[in-house]
Design a protein around this motif. Structure first.
Motif, PDB file in Angstrom:
ATOM      1  N   GLU A  75       0.870  -1.168   0.000  1.00 57.17           N
ATOM      2  CA  GLU A  75       0.000   0.000   0.000  1.00 57.17           C
ATOM      3  C   GLU A  75       0.912   1.223   0.000  1.00 57.17           C
ATOM      4  O   GLU A  75       1.767   1.375   0.879  1.00 57.17           O
ATOM      5  CB  GLU A  75      -0.915   0.017   1.222  1.00 57.17           C
ATOM      6  CG  GLU A  75      -1.854   1.216   1.253  1.00 57.17           C
ATOM      7  CD  GLU A  75      -2.773   1.228   2.461  1.00 57.17           C
ATOM      8  OE1 GLU A  75      -3.548   2.191   2.599  1.00 57.17           O
ATOM      9  OE2 GLU A  75      -2.713   0.277   3.282  1.00 57.17           O
ATOM     10  N   TYR A 133       3.640  -5.357   1.804  1.00 57.79           N
ATOM     11  CA  TYR A 133       2.535  -5.914   2.576  1.00 57.79           C
ATOM     12  C   TYR A 133       3.004  -7.165   3.298  1.00 57.79           C
ATOM     13  O   TYR A 133       3.629  -8.043   2.714  1.00 57.79           O
ATOM     14  CB  TYR A 133       1.381  -6.244   1.633  1.00 57.79           C
ATOM     15  CG  TYR A 133       0.291  -7.076   2.239  1.00 57.79           C
ATOM     16  CD1 TYR A 133      -0.509  -6.583   3.273  1.00 57.79           C
ATOM     17  CD2 TYR A 133       0.055  -8.371   1.789  1.00 57.79           C
ATOM     18  CE1 TYR A 133      -1.513  -7.356   3.826  1.00 57.79           C
ATOM     19  CE2 TYR A 133      -0.954  -9.150   2.324  1.00 57.79           C
ATOM     20  CZ  TYR A 133      -1.733  -8.633   3.344  1.00 57.79           C
ATOM     21  OH  TYR A 133      -2.735  -9.417   3.895  1.00 57.79           O
ATOM     22  N   GLN A 169      -5.374  -3.974   5.686  1.00 56.24           N
ATOM     23  CA  GLN A 169      -4.925  -3.520   4.376  1.00 56.24           C
ATOM     24  C   GLN A 169      -5.622  -4.283   3.257  1.00 56.24           C
ATOM     25  O   GLN A 169      -6.078  -3.690   2.276  1.00 56.24           O
ATOM     26  CB  GLN A 169      -3.408  -3.696   4.243  1.00 56.24           C
ATOM     27  CG  GLN A 169      -2.581  -2.630   4.939  1.00 56.24           C
ATOM     28  CD  GLN A 169      -1.101  -2.873   4.747  1.00 56.24           C
ATOM     29  OE1 GLN A 169      -0.466  -3.537   5.550  1.00 56.24           O
ATOM     30  NE2 GLN A 169      -0.552  -2.341   3.673  1.00 56.24           N
TER      31      GLN A 169
END
Length: 522
Positions: A15, A23, A98
């Motif tokens: 992200e 991630y 996320q």
């Protein structure tokens, strides 16, 4: 947003805007991903080695009716393991904030029919490009008749001869197995997997430092091309209104490729990956690659709003093939820059393969991968600049500058455009000059103004279409002066090896002959 969205959702890489660059999946997602990756690797290995496996099982007597039940039980067990693993992965992903944010963004783009606000939310994430929505479909743009004629004329028809059938079959098998991967190593999935971390980091740098936007462009043959665009039109620089479309080499990707050079000069820049490279689908066969660069240029014109006259085509190494093909379709582009580009891949292939296989190599290249810049460069009449690497180890034999294939491309260009200036004597003279590094300091510039005046006068009266029949009544001395002048205007040396990034000092808008219009040069 159901559970299946997490089970079959794309792999998330990062992200943007967070301190943690990559991630980090939860324990359940990580373990299940490893299991799925291992099973996928085993399947790929077994698929490619299936003839050996079947032969082994047959010799051992396992391929009998009594063994069917054992195979069914084994296959069912594997299937159950896969289903359970996918469910565990889905549960692990559903617990990640996320990943949940990314899934919501994906669902929102589907509901809102690719609304720009929804796209902005989605662009905060870097994930498996296969799940990205198509931004532009080249099939929606009506192609003109000239383009179809060029596409048709590029496919040569060859006579079928029964005597050459074995060689043709060998050539077909060779090019469709290892051959295309030797020509385009970047197409090899193993190499892509190895470079994946660098590609993710490269995309992050483009997005975070240059505010790049990633787009998916669909070609007329339904391939999906991974592109990225940096818009510098609002940065106050005059260069920002010019778009540089970068075509990468045979083992390069836009994430870690040649975009950095025009970006350092504040141009607007678009990068794209060849079919089969990184996020692009398909395979880098000539017709697929031609359709890809065609779709990219169409996207730049119809979606991004650039005029053809404000586009520079920049190709490095084998990317020069793509750039020249695009110049044949869009002849009014601002210019073409070819860096470390060859004339004809056939001669590079022949020099690297055993002489006993030369017949098969020739058939394979000419029938299935005919990357011939000699033909393309004669179909483009606009400004062009050739950059040669003086220590090039890829398109030269034993690093000898006189064998650099860029020499032949330069000679072809000059001979075609100015046939009455580059006669036999001048061609031999220029070939001798090209056999060593070309240093502009070694040339006299006292006659440059006179040479330019001759070209302006002729082009103003007769036009700039090529071949330009200037020089019919010139003396040998005048031809020599004009030949050297034109060489310097179309050709430049850079002391480096093949893969060194091009310094910004070497990236200029290609030279063009100004046309006299009253008292104004345009």
């Amino acid at each position: 947003m159901g559970f299946l969205s997490y089970v079959f959702g794309p792999k998330l890489y990062q992200e943007y805007g967070l301190e943690k660059k990559f991630y980090e999946p939860s324990g359940l997602e990580r373990v299940s991903d490893q299991i799925i990756t291992t099973l996928s690797l085993m399947w790929n290995i077994s698929y490619y080695t299936s003839p050996l496996i079947v032969t082994f099982l047959y010799k051992r007597g396992y391929l009998v009716t009594d063994s069917i039940s054992s195979f069914v039980k084994f296959s069912t067990s594997i299937g159950i393991i896969v289903v359970i693993t996918l469910c565990i992965r889905g549960f692990g992903r559903s617990q990640s904030k996320q990943y949940v944010k990314m899934i919501k963004a994906i669902e929102m783009t589907k509901i809102s029919n690719n609304d720009e606000e929804a796209k902005r939310a989605l662009r905060k994430f870097d994930f498996d490009f296969q799940s990205w929505q198509v931004d532009f479909d080249a099939s929606s743009v009506q192609g003109d008749e000239k383009k179809r004629q060029l596409s048709t004329s590029s496919r040569e028809t060859r006579q079928f001869r029964l005597a050459t059938l074995p060689c043709k079959l060998a050539a077909y098998v060779a090019i469709h197995t290892f051959g295309i991967r030797m020509i385009y190593p970047g197409y090899i999935k193993l190499l892509q997997n190895y470079l994946n971390t660098f590609l993710i980091e490269g995309r992050a740098k483009l997005v975070e430092e240059h505010k790049a936007l990633r787009y998916k462009v669909k070609t007329v043959d339904r391939n999906e091309i991974d592109t990225i665009f940096v818009d510098n039109r609002q940065n106050g620089s005059a260069n920002g209104n010019i778009l540089v479309i970068c075509s990468e080499g045979n083992a390069a990707y836009y994430e870690i490729g040649i975009m950095s050079t025009p970006l350092s000069l504040k141009y607007s820049v678009m990068g794209w990956n060849h079919p089969g490279f990184a996020g692009s689908t398909g395979a880098p066969y000539p017709q697929q690659d031609k359709n890809a660069i065609d779709a990219v240029v169409q996207f730049a014109i119809h979606r991004l709003g650039f005029a053809v006259e404000d586009i520079i085509l920049y190709g490095w190494s084998i990317g020069g093939v793509s750039a020249l093909w695009a110049s044949n379709l869009y002849r009014d582009v601002k210019g073409v820059i070819l860096d470390a580009t060859f004339d004809d891949i056939l001669y590079l292939a022949l020099s690297r393969m055993p002489e006993s296989l030369s017949g098969i190599v020739r058939l394979a290249i000419r029938d299935y991968c005919n990357l011939n810049n000699v033909d393309s460069i004669q179909n483009y009449n606009g400004p062009i600049m050739l950059i040669r690497r003086t220590e090039d180890e890829i398109i030269s034999e034993d690093n000898r500058i006189n064998t650099n294939r860029g020499n032949y491309l330069a000679l072809t260009l000059l001979k075609f455009r100015y046939p009455l200036i580059f006669k036999t004597t001048q061609l031999q003279r220029i070939k001798k000059i090209l056999s060593r590094p070309v240093d502009p300091k070694n040339f006299s510039t006292t006659n440059d103004d006179l040479c330019m005046s001759r070209l302006i006068t002729y082009a103003s009266d007769q036009g700039k279409s090529f071949p330009m029949l200037i020089g019919e009544d010139y003396t040998e001395e005048t031809r020599d002066q004009m030949a050297e002048f034109l060489l310097r205007k179309h050709f430049r040396d850079y002391k480096s090896t093949h893969c060194t990034p091009l310094p910004k000092d070497y990236f200029d808008i290609p030279w063009d002959i100004p046309i006299e219009n009253g008292f104004v040069f345009t």
